[in-house]
Design a protein around this motif. Structure first.
Motif, PDB file in Angstrom:
ATOM      1  N   LEU A 174       0.650  -1.006   0.054  1.00 38.30           N
ATOM      2  CA  LEU A 174      -0.001   0.051  -0.036  1.00 38.30           C
ATOM      3  C   LEU A 174       0.933   1.322   0.055  1.00 38.30           C
ATOM      4  O   LEU A 174       1.952   1.320   0.660  1.00 38.30           O
ATOM      5  N   GLN A 175       0.121   2.220  -0.703  1.00 35.92           N
ATOM      6  CA  GLN A 175       1.038   3.719  -0.468  1.00 35.92           C
ATOM      7  C   GLN A 175      -0.014   4.738  -0.339  1.00 35.92           C
ATOM      8  O   GLN A 175      -1.178   4.413  -0.438  1.00 35.92           O
ATOM      9  N   ALA A 176       0.362   6.051  -0.222  1.00 40.47           N
ATOM     10  CA  ALA A 176      -0.368   7.180   0.086  1.00 40.47           C
ATOM     11  C   ALA A 176      -1.447   7.170  -1.200  1.00 40.47           C
ATOM     12  O   ALA A 176      -1.184   6.938  -2.573  1.00 40.47           O
ATOM     13  N   GLY A 177      -2.776   7.376  -1.004  1.00 35.55           N
ATOM     14  CA  GLY A 177      -3.772   7.324  -1.856  1.00 35.55           C
ATOM     15  C   GLY A 177      -4.545   6.163  -2.206  1.00 35.55           C
ATOM     16  O   GLY A 177      -5.646   6.076  -2.542  1.00 35.55           O
ATOM     17  N   ASP A 178      -3.727   5.026  -1.868  1.00 35.75           N
ATOM     18  CA  ASP A 178      -4.717   3.735  -1.674  1.00 35.75           C
ATOM     19  C   ASP A 178      -5.650   3.778  -0.755  1.00 35.75           C
ATOM     20  O   ASP A 178      -5.759   4.631   0.455  1.00 35.75           O
ATOM     21  N   GLU A 179      -6.753   2.705  -0.688  1.00 37.92           N
ATOM     22  CA  GLU A 179      -7.746   2.628   0.189  1.00 37.92           C
ATOM     23  C   GLU A 179      -7.762   1.178   1.012  1.00 37.92           C
ATOM     24  O   GLU A 179      -7.654   0.401   0.301  1.00 37.92           O
ATOM     25  N   ILE A 180      -8.112   1.133   2.072  1.00 39.69           N
ATOM     26  CA  ILE A 180      -8.399   0.017   2.898  1.00 39.69           C
ATOM     27  C   ILE A 180      -9.972   0.006   3.281  1.00 39.69           C
ATOM     28  O   ILE A 180     -10.258   1.051   3.867  1.00 39.69           O
ATOM     29  N   VAL A 181     -10.651  -0.902   2.750  1.00 39.74           N
ATOM     30  CA  VAL A 181     -12.251  -0.851   3.379  1.00 39.74           C
ATOM     31  C   VAL A 181     -12.421  -2.025   4.068  1.00 39.74           C
ATOM     32  O   VAL A 181     -12.237  -2.921   4.142  1.00 39.74           O
ATOM     33  N   ILE A 182     -13.118  -1.387   5.284  1.00 40.82           N
ATOM     34  CA  ILE A 182     -13.678  -2.205   6.383  1.00 40.82           C
ATOM     35  C   ILE A 182     -15.114  -2.080   6.810  1.00 40.82           C
ATOM     36  O   ILE A 182     -15.789  -1.092   6.044  1.00 40.82           O
ATOM     37  N   THR A 183     -15.641  -2.626   7.880  1.00 46.17           N
ATOM     38  CA  THR A 183     -17.233  -2.295   8.244  1.00 46.17           C
ATOM     39  C   THR A 183     -17.083  -1.883   9.877  1.00 46.17           C
ATOM     40  O   THR A 183     -16.115  -2.215  10.550  1.00 46.17           O
ATOM     41  N   PRO A 184     -17.950  -1.117  10.032  1.00 44.53           N
ATOM     42  CA  PRO A 184     -17.873  -0.841  11.425  1.00 44.53           C
ATOM     43  C   PRO A 184     -18.600  -1.972  12.300  1.00 44.53           C
ATOM     44  O   PRO A 184     -18.281  -1.767  13.645  1.00 44.53           O
ATOM     45  N   MET A 185     -18.723  -3.180  11.721  1.00 43.47           N
ATOM     46  CA  MET A 185     -19.062  -4.382  12.697  1.00 43.47           C
ATOM     47  C   MET A 185     -17.750  -5.161  13.111  1.00 43.47           C
ATOM     48  O   MET A 185     -17.910  -6.165  13.748  1.00 43.47           O
ATOM     49  N   GLU A 186     -16.774  -4.657  12.565  1.00 46.23           N
ATOM     50  CA  GLU A 186     -15.485  -5.471  12.976  1.00 46.23           C
ATOM     51  C   GLU A 186     -15.030  -5.549  14.358  1.00 46.23           C
ATOM     52  O   GLU A 186     -15.119  -4.611  15.048  1.00 46.23           O
ATOM     53  N   HIS A 187     -14.333  -6.878  14.804  1.00 42.01           N
ATOM     54  CA  HIS A 187     -13.753  -6.996  16.074  1.00 42.01           C
ATOM     55  C   HIS A 187     -12.494  -5.990  15.978  1.00 42.01           C
ATOM     56  O   HIS A 187     -12.112  -5.429  15.034  1.00 42.01           O
ATOM     57  N   HIS A 188     -12.209  -5.379  17.271  1.00 42.39           N
ATOM     58  CA  HIS A 188     -10.807  -4.667  17.205  1.00 42.39           C
ATOM     59  C   HIS A 188      -9.779  -5.363  16.339  1.00 42.39           C
ATOM     60  O   HIS A 188      -8.925  -4.516  15.887  1.00 42.39           O
ATOM     61  N   SER A 189      -9.756  -6.559  16.403  1.00 44.97           N
ATOM     62  CA  SER A 189      -8.521  -7.322  15.917  1.00 44.97           C
ATOM     63  C   SER A 189      -8.572  -7.174  14.414  1.00 44.97           C
ATOM     64  O   SER A 189      -7.466  -7.392  13.725  1.00 44.97           O
ATOM     65  N   ASN A 190      -9.478  -6.538  13.852  1.00 46.78           N
ATOM     66  CA  ASN A 190      -9.789  -6.553  12.625  1.00 46.78           C
ATOM     67  C   ASN A 190     -10.035  -4.960  12.119  1.00 46.78           C
ATOM     68  O   ASN A 190     -10.384  -4.706  11.049  1.00 46.78           O
ATOM     69  N   ILE A 191      -9.602  -3.910  13.219  1.00 46.50           N
ATOM     70  CA  ILE A 191      -9.927  -2.831  12.805  1.00 46.50           C
ATOM     71  C   ILE A 191      -8.393  -1.968  12.922  1.00 46.50           C
ATOM     72  O   ILE A 191      -7.684  -1.369  12.095  1.00 46.50           O
ATOM     73  N   ILE A 192      -7.940  -2.174  14.138  1.00 45.33           N
ATOM     74  CA  ILE A 192      -6.677  -1.633  14.664  1.00 45.33           C
ATOM     75  C   ILE A 192      -5.303  -2.170  13.563  1.00 45.33           C
ATOM     76  O   ILE A 192      -4.594  -1.023  13.275  1.00 45.33           O
ATOM     77  N   THR A 207      -9.284   1.237  -3.872  1.00 44.41           N
ATOM     78  CA  THR A 207      -9.255   0.009  -3.076  1.00 44.41           C
ATOM     79  C   THR A 207      -8.138  -0.935  -3.603  1.00 44.41           C
ATOM     80  O   THR A 207      -8.280  -1.566  -4.377  1.00 44.41           O
ATOM     81  N   LYS A 208      -7.350  -0.950  -2.320  1.00 52.43           N
ATOM     82  CA  LYS A 208      -6.296  -2.223  -2.597  1.00 52.43           C
ATOM     83  C   LYS A 208      -6.514  -3.435  -1.527  1.00 52.43           C
ATOM     84  O   LYS A 208      -5.982  -4.663  -1.778  1.00 52.43           O
ATOM     85  N   LEU A 209      -7.353  -3.387  -0.518  1.00 52.80           N
ATOM     86  CA  LEU A 209      -7.659  -4.163   0.576  1.00 52.80           C
ATOM     87  C   LEU A 209      -8.951  -4.220   1.001  1.00 52.80           C
ATOM     88  O   LEU A 209      -9.255  -2.882   1.424  1.00 52.80           O
ATOM     89  N   VAL A 210      -9.700  -5.296   1.246  1.00 53.96           N
ATOM     90  CA  VAL A 210     -11.012  -5.121   1.696  1.00 53.96           C
ATOM     91  C   VAL A 210     -10.971  -6.314   2.953  1.00 53.96           C
ATOM     92  O   VAL A 210     -10.256  -7.254   2.749  1.00 53.96           O
ATOM     93  N   ALA A 211     -11.084  -5.787   4.285  1.00 54.32           N
ATOM     94  CA  ALA A 211     -11.063  -6.640   5.282  1.00 54.32           C
ATOM     95  C   ALA A 211     -12.687  -6.625   6.008  1.00 54.32           C
ATOM     96  O   ALA A 211     -13.210  -5.550   6.407  1.00 54.32           O
ATOM     97  N   VAL A 212     -13.437  -7.910   6.155  1.00 54.36           N
ATOM     98  CA  VAL A 212     -14.537  -7.949   6.600  1.00 54.36           C
ATOM     99  C   VAL A 212     -14.526  -9.378   7.384  1.00 54.36           C
ATOM    100  O   VAL A 212     -14.024 -10.187   7.278  1.00 54.36           O
ATOM    101  N   THR A 213     -15.513  -9.335   8.364  1.00 59.63           N
ATOM    102  CA  THR A 213     -15.805 -10.410   9.089  1.00 59.63           C
ATOM    103  C   THR A 213     -16.644 -11.218   8.588  1.00 59.63           C
ATOM    104  O   THR A 213     -17.523 -10.943   7.979  1.00 59.63           O
ATOM    105  N   HIS A 214     -16.469 -12.734   8.622  1.00 64.34           N
ATOM    106  CA  HIS A 214     -17.435 -13.495   8.131  1.00 64.34           C
ATOM    107  C   HIS A 214     -18.712 -13.574   8.934  1.00 64.34           C
ATOM    108  O   HIS A 214     -19.753 -13.474   8.282  1.00 64.34           O
ATOM    109  N   VAL A 215     -18.597 -13.589  10.284  1.00 64.81           N
ATOM    110  CA  VAL A 215     -19.728 -13.546  11.065  1.00 64.81           C
ATOM    111  C   VAL A 215     -19.359 -12.579  12.253  1.00 64.81           C
ATOM    112  O   VAL A 215     -18.632 -12.778  12.832  1.00 64.81           O
TER     113      VAL A 215
END
Length: 406
Positions: A108-126, A163-171
């Motif tokens: 990743l570099q400046a200008g790239d995007e990481i996309v996640i959701t508000p329902m994530e556990h802290h381990s998939n946010i921080i 967007t270069k990376l999407v991180a999301v919880t399965h459940v």
């Protein structure tokens, strides 16, 4: 599914807590362990405790065979193509951090995007917050629907060619939402992004096929699926793992070490520096054997029935708020009006019922729900409708107690 016979395989459930038969409703935090797993770990330490990969003696060979045999069990359990794609870690947190450090920070570099959701556990946010700060990338969130689900249209609106990376919880560990991973992966790949899936609450409860889902990384923990604590898995597509550098350096993961430079072993061992979690891996293999014997489809069906029954029975309680969608995994997160969830959990504990109370390592989601904390009852293959009846009775007693106090 013979739940009575299954329960007999979990010795910890056969006890009284605070003078009441024990009801365990906190499997989303950690599951209980069947006898076969306890014995597998015990047999290792009693019979062939040895380091792996390093010795040619009999015990070392036996330990290596058991350790690598567990890796193949994991491969088959999640339908990965190769054992080279199965990395043993300490758990979901370590697995996600490995991707954040080894893949995200390198790509990743400046200008790239990481996309996640508000329902994530802290381990998939921080980890993604830190990766964004380190690389100059932008962190973006897919908005949630009112019931705590994701709209694929919102996914399409949020994921862009940057967007270069999407991180999301399965459940979701709070809402019980089961996310459409395969569809999200398709959208991510259309834009050239990779997808990282937090499977901590997925792998124990749902049949996972990483090839069909087409996820690039999938992380989960053994302790939530009947295995010991301290063992987890990072699945990654081989072509991606081969490009990544290790995050821990030392023994076991090396090929050649010179005075000023070194080379690494091939996959998966280049990511397993030091003495690995041998007993944990063997225990995880035994847990997978146990789950396979019952059948993941049967486990899922049983848990879905429990979730529906719990929702129905809990809604008979006046002044209860239940969070999350109607169709959900095997957990119910709730609050009683005018009762702090910690107080709810304390009264239930006095009745021998274990539930979770707090923010569940999901503070952004708590703010989205407009609460400071919630209580959560989570179910697994050993739970019954009678356990839920006990929960409902305990919640009624909680309301009566605090109604009399105030």
């Amino acid at each position: 599914m013979d739940v009575k016979a299954i329960r007999e395989q979990f010795p910890i459930l056969n006890q009284d807590v605070n003078g009441h038969p024990f009801v365990y409703l906190d499997s989303s935090a950690t599951s209980q362990k069947p006898i076969s797993v306890i014995e597998a770990v015990d047999n290792y330490y009693r019979g062939y405790n040895s380091n792996v990969h390093r010795g040619v003696h009999t015990l070392g060979t036996k330990a290596t065979e058991a350790y690598e045999g567990a890796r193949d069990k994991v491969r088959r359990f999640i339908d990965a193509e190769s054992t080279a794609e199965i990395i043993f870690t300490r758990g979901t947190t370590t697995s996600i951090n490995t991707v954040a450090y080894s893949y995200a920070r390198a790509n990743l570099q400046a200008g790239d995007e990481i996309v996640i959701t508000p329902m994530e556990h802290h381990s998939n946010i921080i980890p993604w917050q830190q990766a964004a700060k380190a690389t100059g990338a932008t962190l973006k969130y897919i908005p949630l629907q009112e019931d705590g689900t994701l709209s694929l249209e919102d996914v399409r609106q949020t994921v862009t060619d940057r967007t270069k990376l999407v991180a999301v919880t399965h459940v979701s560990n709070v809402l019980g939402t089961v996310n459409p991973i395969k569809d999200i992966a398709n959208i991510a790949h259309e834009h050239g992004a990779v997808i990282v899936v937090d499977g901590a609450q997925g792998a124990p409860h749902i049949k996972v096929d990483v090839t069909d889902l087409d996820c690039d990384f999938y992380a989960f923990s053994g302790h939530k699926m009947g295995a010991p604590t301290g063992i987890g898995v990072l699945y990654g597509k081989k072509k991606l793992l081969e490009q990544m550098e290790p995050v821990e350096f030392g023994g076991e993961m090396i090929d050649f070490v010179n005075l000023y430079d070194s080379t690494w072993k091939e996959l998966p061992w280049k990511f397993e520096g030091g003495t690995p979690i041998i007993a944990g891996a063997i225990g995880l293999g035994a847990a997978i054997d146990f789950l396979n014997e019952i059948g993941m489809d049967q486990i899922t069906a049983h848990e879905q029935q429990l979730a529906k029954y719990a929702m129905k029975q809990m809604r008979t309680i006046d002044g209860i708020s239940i969070f999350g969608p109607e169709e959900r995994a095997a957990l119910v997160t709730f609050n009683l009006d005018d009762v702090h969830p910690h107080d709810t959990a304390t009264v239930l504990d006095a009745e021998g019922i274990a539930v979770r109370a707090g923010h569940h390592c999901a503070q952004p989601l708590m703010r989205w729900l407009d609460v400071t904390a919630t209580a959560r009852a989570s179910f697994y293959l050993y739970n019954t409708e009678e356990d839920i009846d006990r929960l409902v009775d305990g919640l009624q007693k909680t309301k009566e107690y605090f109604g009399n106090v105030f």
